[in-house]
Design a protein around this motif. Structure first.
Motif, short mmCIF file in Angstrom:
data_model
loop_
_atom_site.label_atom_id
_atom_site.label_comp_id
_atom_site.label_asym_id
_atom_site.label_seq_id
_atom_site.Cartn_x
_atom_site.Cartn_y
_atom_site.Cartn_z
N ALA A 1 0.91 -1.14 -0.10
CA ALA A 1 -0.14 0.01 0.02
C ALA A 1 0.95 1.12 0.00
CB ALA A 1 -0.97 -0.05 1.24
N SER A 2 2.06 1.12 0.80
CA SER A 2 2.80 2.29 0.60
C SER A 2 3.66 2.47 -0.51
CB SER A 2 4.01 2.16 1.99
OG SER A 2 3.37 2.15 3.22
N GLU A 3 3.93 1.42 -1.14
CA GLU A 3 4.56 1.50 -2.46
C GLU A 3 3.51 2.06 -3.80
OE1 GLU A 3 7.06 1.26 -5.83
OE2 GLU A 3 7.64 1.20 -3.57
N ASP A 4 2.33 1.77 -3.53
CA ASP A 4 1.14 1.93 -4.33
C ASP A 4 1.19 3.69 -4.24
OD1 ASP A 4 1.10 -0.52 -5.36
OD2 ASP A 4 -0.88 -0.85 -4.31
N ALA A 5 1.03 4.10 -3.10
CA ALA A 5 0.76 5.43 -2.77
C ALA A 5 1.79 6.45 -3.46
CB ALA A 5 0.72 5.73 -1.24
N THR A 6 3.24 5.92 -3.69
CA THR A 6 4.02 6.83 -4.00
C THR A 6 3.92 6.90 -5.68
OG1 THR A 6 5.68 4.62 -4.69
CG2 THR A 6 5.79 5.95 -2.73
N HIS A 7 2.86 6.10 -6.22
CA HIS A 7 2.63 6.15 -7.87
C HIS A 7 1.34 6.81 -7.99
CE1 HIS A 7 6.34 3.91 -8.47
NE2 HIS A 7 5.90 2.87 -7.53
N ASP A 8 0.75 7.20 -6.79
CA ASP A 8 -0.72 7.77 -7.24
C ASP A 8 -0.38 9.43 -6.78
OD1 ASP A 8 -3.38 8.15 -7.41
OD2 ASP A 8 -3.99 7.33 -5.86
N PRO A 9 0.10 10.46 -7.48
CA PRO A 9 0.15 11.61 -7.13
C PRO A 9 -1.34 12.49 -7.05
CG PRO A 9 0.66 11.44 -9.37
CD PRO A 9 0.44 10.03 -8.79
N ASN A 10 -1.15 13.47 -6.27
CA ASN A 10 -2.31 14.20 -6.08
C ASN A 10 -1.80 15.58 -6.58
OD1 ASN A 10 -3.82 12.67 -4.44
ND2 ASN A 10 -2.49 13.06 -2.61
N ILE A 11 -3.09 16.42 -6.95
CA ILE A 11 -2.46 17.65 -7.37
C ILE A 11 -1.45 18.53 -6.56
CG2 ILE A 11 -3.66 20.05 -8.31
CD1 ILE A 11 -6.13 18.50 -8.92
N GLY A 12 -0.59 19.04 -7.23
CA GLY A 12 0.54 19.78 -6.53
C GLY A 12 1.99 18.97 -6.68
N ASP A 13 1.69 17.73 -6.34
CA ASP A 13 2.97 16.66 -6.36
C ASP A 13 3.66 16.91 -7.58
OD1 ASP A 13 1.88 15.92 -3.70
OD2 ASP A 13 0.98 14.02 -4.61
N CYS A 14 4.85 16.70 -7.18
CA CYS A 14 6.14 16.64 -8.39
C CYS A 14 6.30 15.19 -8.61
CB CYS A 14 7.19 17.30 -8.09
SG CYS A 14 7.08 19.17 -8.16
N VAL A 15 6.58 14.80 -9.80
CA VAL A 15 6.82 13.60 -10.17
C VAL A 15 7.82 13.14 -11.10
CG1 VAL A 15 4.29 12.61 -9.73
CG2 VAL A 15 5.02 13.36 -12.16
N LYS A 16 8.45 11.84 -11.10
CA LYS A 16 9.19 11.50 -12.35
C LYS A 16 8.59 10.33 -12.95
CE LYS A 16 12.08 8.20 -9.79
NZ LYS A 16 13.29 7.69 -9.57
#
Length: 115
Positions: free
Chosen positions: A40-55
């Motif tokens: 669940a923690s790993e999945d959360a790192t791949h589910d960005p919210n508005i305002g989150d920065c991603v690679k």
């Protein structure tokens, strides 16, 4: 004598439960719960919210956004919008978009701007 037998049975049942919880042949319930929590923690790192920065890994193939710190050199995009529905598309004002298809939830499109 009867009360001593009851106490022994209760402690024995408790000891068996603790042993089974931690060491069953399938890895124990504690290991399964820890594994589910880690997933669940790993999945959360791949589910960005508005305002989150991603690679984004594999942006031209099967894109996978990973949330990173916006001040990090890894930050490629900033999540700007989340459009609900499987037929939604990002406007030209966005640099990149990812359509997310989920089996038991509503599909959506993530729209990103460059960092």
């Amino acid at each position: 004598m009867k009360s001593a037998a009851v106490v022994i049975v209760v402690f024995g049942a408790l000891a068996w439960y603790v042993w089974d919880y931690n060491t069953s042949p399938t890895g124990g319930k504690a290991k399964a719960e820890a594994s589910a929590s880690a997933q669940a923690s790993e999945d959360a790192t791949h589910d960005p919210n508005i305002g989150d920065c991603v690679k984004v890994k594999d942006p031209q193939g099967d894109p996978l956004p990973t949330i990173v710190d916006c001040n990090s050199p890894q930050a490629e995009y900033k999540t700007a919008d989340k459009l609900l529905g499987d037929d939604s598309h990002c406007d030209s004002k966005y640099a990149y978009g990812i359509q997310v298809h989920q089996s038991h939830q509503l599909d959506y499109t993530l729209c990103f701007t460059k960092v």
